[in-house]
Structures are given as C-alpha cells and as structure tokens.
Scaffold this active site. Structure first.
Site, PDB file in Angstrom:
ATOM      1  N   LEU A 202       0.855  -1.218  -0.025  1.00 19.29           N
ATOM      2  CA  LEU A 202      -0.045   0.110  -0.047  1.00 19.29           C
ATOM      3  C   LEU A 202       0.866   1.182   0.153  1.00 19.29           C
ATOM      4  CD1 LEU A 202      -2.923   1.459   0.713  1.00 19.29           C
ATOM      5  CD2 LEU A 202      -2.414   0.892   3.033  1.00 19.29           C
ATOM      6  N   HIS A 203       0.777   1.869  -1.271  1.00 22.78           N
ATOM      7  CA  HIS A 203       1.844   3.206  -0.996  1.00 22.78           C
ATOM      8  C   HIS A 203       1.260   4.113  -2.108  1.00 22.78           C
ATOM      9  CE1 HIS A 203       3.194   1.691  -4.738  1.00 22.78           C
ATOM     10  NE2 HIS A 203       3.964   2.664  -4.847  1.00 22.78           N
ATOM     11  N   ARG A 204       0.335   3.753  -2.860  1.00 23.04           N
ATOM     12  CA  ARG A 204      -0.095   4.927  -3.987  1.00 23.04           C
ATOM     13  C   ARG A 204      -0.501   6.202  -3.434  1.00 23.04           C
ATOM     14  NH1 ARG A 204       1.398   2.438  -7.737  1.00 23.04           N
ATOM     15  NH2 ARG A 204       2.698   4.210  -8.113  1.00 23.04           N
TER      16      ARG A 204
END
Ligand code: UDP
Length: 359
Positions: A202-204
């Site tokens: 999860l990093h967008r």
C-alpha cells in the site's frame, strides 16, 4: 555508444537489474548510471543494488522529498549538469516517476535522444502524478519501448504512428526480473506467517494522501486479518509516515520494506495478493497468484480482461469481498501477455543496432 540511465525509485532498480545486465553484455554500449536519490533508505535502495548486482551508480544526486515541483525541478537542474558533462548519445528512463520526467525533459532540451522503457501505459486518470509523468515522457522520447499490446495501441491512438519515433513492443522487463531471480528467493528475517497469508502492499498517493480512503483501506485490512487470514504488509515509508501521523490503528502484521529476493519468496508463498502497486499486480500474475487491486483504474488492463486481477478501489466491503473470493485462487499465463522474459535482451539489442546505425 554512451547511454546515460536515470533511476531513482525502487521499481526502477528492479527493472535496471535486468536491463543494465543486458546492456553490460553488449560491447558497443557503455552505460553511465545516475541515481537521483528519490528513494534513498537502505531498504528502498541499497538492498537492490547489493542483492541484484546492479552496477554502482556513477552519479548520486541525493535529491528526495519536497513537493513534486521542487523534487522534479532540482532533478532537472542536476541531471542537466550530468548530461552536459557526459555528453551521452542517448538517455534511458524507466516508468513514470519524477526521476523519469526530469531525466527525459533535461535530455530533450539538450537534444539528446530519449528512450523510454514502459512507454504507452495509461491509467487515463490525470490526477495521478504517474500519469502526468508518463504522458510527458512519451511525448519527448524518440524510442518507445512498450511492455504490452495495450501500451502499443495507446500510443497509436495518440498519433505516435505519424511521428518520427520508433515504437517497439518488447515485453515487460519486470517479467525478466521475476524469471531471473525466482530461484534465488529468500525468506524475510522477520516474517511471522509462513503460509496461507495475504501479501499486501500500500503506497499509492491516491490512497495514502486521502485520509478517508486510507481509513477505509485500513479498516478492510484489519477486517481481513481477523476474518480471512493473516495479512502481511511490508510497509512503504510513505504509508508508515501517514498512518502514524493520522494515528490510524493498523492491526495486520507489518514489516519493513523487504528486498526483492524476499519479496519473491512472499509472492511464491502467499494465498492472494492485495495491492495498489503497479509492479506487484504483474508479479502476482508471474507467480501464479490472483490479485486484488485497491485502485479505480490500472494500466495493466490485460490482467483484468483475463480474470487474474480485479479492481476494488478503496471501499472497505469491496476489498474484503474481493480478498475472500480470491483467497487461494491460482492463475495461469496462457497468452504470454508480457513477452516471456526477453524484454531486456530486446532493448539492449535494439540500442546496439541503433548505435551501429548512427555510427
Ligand atoms: N517490492 C520490494 N519490496 C517491498 C515491496 C515491493 O522489493 O517491500 C518490489 C515489488 O516486488 C516490485 C516493486 O517493488 O518489484 C514495486 O514497486 P512499488 O510498488 O514501490 O512501485 P510501483 O510498481 O507501484 O511503481
């Protein structure tokens, strides 16, 4: 022929590990590598150079942080200086980061031809910084290495056919990396769940920079972790920072970002992949796992069409249901969607031929 390669972010190191290797095997090509510093932590940068034997960068620009404009601007200034000093025959950029755009712009303005690896990808969401970076980079590139049929068609639709540029569908260099390193996978030091776990990333920015979206995703992760199976989340520094700033309670198993060989080990053993990453969507496929993608669009639409991947956005219920329905589901690459592991070789061969052609 001197190639000046610009890299700076984690996925670019993984892509360069195979392309720089292939370039190194071509006697006509001399590669000079610039690391912009966009990703700089030991576990976001150094580990990849060590594990994947990427040649040490000739230049370390140490530029990170700040706004998009500030980061891209500082890179532009410094890359221009390197280009003026090195006078390369061609600049090589990867993907869609600020490092990509800064490199491509600096070179184009100095009339150095630009080759873009991962050209033609589109999400059709101009709110994504990556979409802006990739569209502008394609516009100033004269060699466009497309990973997929869809990417090639996107460029045709945008009229690149009638421009004095070369469009080559070479396949996806990330498949080359997955194949090359799959035998070398190693377990991460601090992994608690050894099988049946859900591998999440999860990093967008669209997810981390919107507190409501992030809270909805974290709710889903916490729910899945207690009602479906343990979730293992190698946590991106950006996400860790936002979660701790907002005081959101994350109940899943988090670990620091892992090296690529550890990531492959996790991909080989997980029951399903849950991600908002571009690259990890494909890696799930390369390792035969179904993928649930926490985004509203993807550039890798062929994975949706073939049923290997589903888009669930950031809605808690959709994410939980997506994971529950796909838990343990295996997928098959029957149509050779990504070129079969030959992309880096094709790129290096093409660059060498080009060097002969231009003398
Ligand atoms: N990756 C890794 N360690 C991690 C998480 C991801 O090596 O802890 C790798 C992953 O296997 C893939 C690449 O990083 O090859 C994807 O990078 P990221 O998700 O940061 O970027 P994106 O592909 O979304 O641009």
């Amino acid at each position: 022929m001197k190639i000046l390669t610009i890299i700076g972010a984690r996925p670019q190191f993984i892509k360069a590990s195979v392309v720089s290797r292939a370039i190194g095997q071509c006697s006509q090509l001399n590669e000079v590598i610039v690391h912009t510093g966009q990703h700089f932590d030991a576990n976001m940068s150094d580990v990849f150079f060590e594990q994947l034997e990427i040649p040490r960068p000739n230049y370390q620009l140490s530029i990170s942080g700040g706004s998009h404009g500030s980061m891209t601007g500082r890179m532009l200034i410094e890359i221009e200086k390197v280009i003026e000093k090195e006078r390369p025959d061609r600049l090589l950029v990867y993907g869609d980061t600020n490092s990509t755009l800064a490199g491509a712009l600096a070179a184009a303005k100095l009339h150095v031809p630009v080759a873009h690896i991962e050209a033609g990808l589109r999400s059709f969401n101009m709110l994504m910084p990556e979409e802006i970076n990739r569209i502008l980079t394609d516009q100033v590139s004269d060699v466009l290495y497309c990973p997929t049929q869809t990417a090639t068609e996107n460029l045709r639709r945008e009229g690149f056919d009638s421009k004095p540029v070369e469009i080559l569908q070479v396949g996806d260099v990330m498949q080359d990396s997955a194949l090359l390193f799959s035998q070398l996978a190693v377990p991460p030091a601090d992994v608690k769940s050894k099988e049946g776990f859900i591998l999440a990333t999860l990093h967008r920015a669209e997810n981390t920079d919107d507190p409501a979206r992030l809270a909805s995703i974290v709710n889903a992760l916490n729910d899945i972790h207690t009602t479906v199976a343990p979730v293992l989340l190698p946590l991106h520094p950006r996400t860790r920072g936002v979660i701790s700033k907002l005081g959101i309670e994350l109940k899943v198993n988090t670990i620091d970002p892992v090296g690529y060989l550890e990531m492959i080990w996790l991909l080989q053993r997980c029951a399903v992949v849950l991600t908002d990453s571009g690259g990890v969507q494909k890696e799930a496929f390369f390792f035969g796992k179904a993928c649930v993608t926490m985004r509203d669009q993807t550039e890798w639409v062929e994975l949706i069409s073939c049923g290997a991947n589903i888009l669930v956005g950031a809605d808690t219920d959709s994410i939980v249901e997506g994971v529950r329905n796909n838990y343990g589901r295996l997928v098959n690459d029957t149509d050779n969607l990504y070129g079969g592991g030959q992309a880096s070789h094709r790129i290096a061969q093409h660059l060498s031929k080009y060097s002969v052609a231009v003398g």
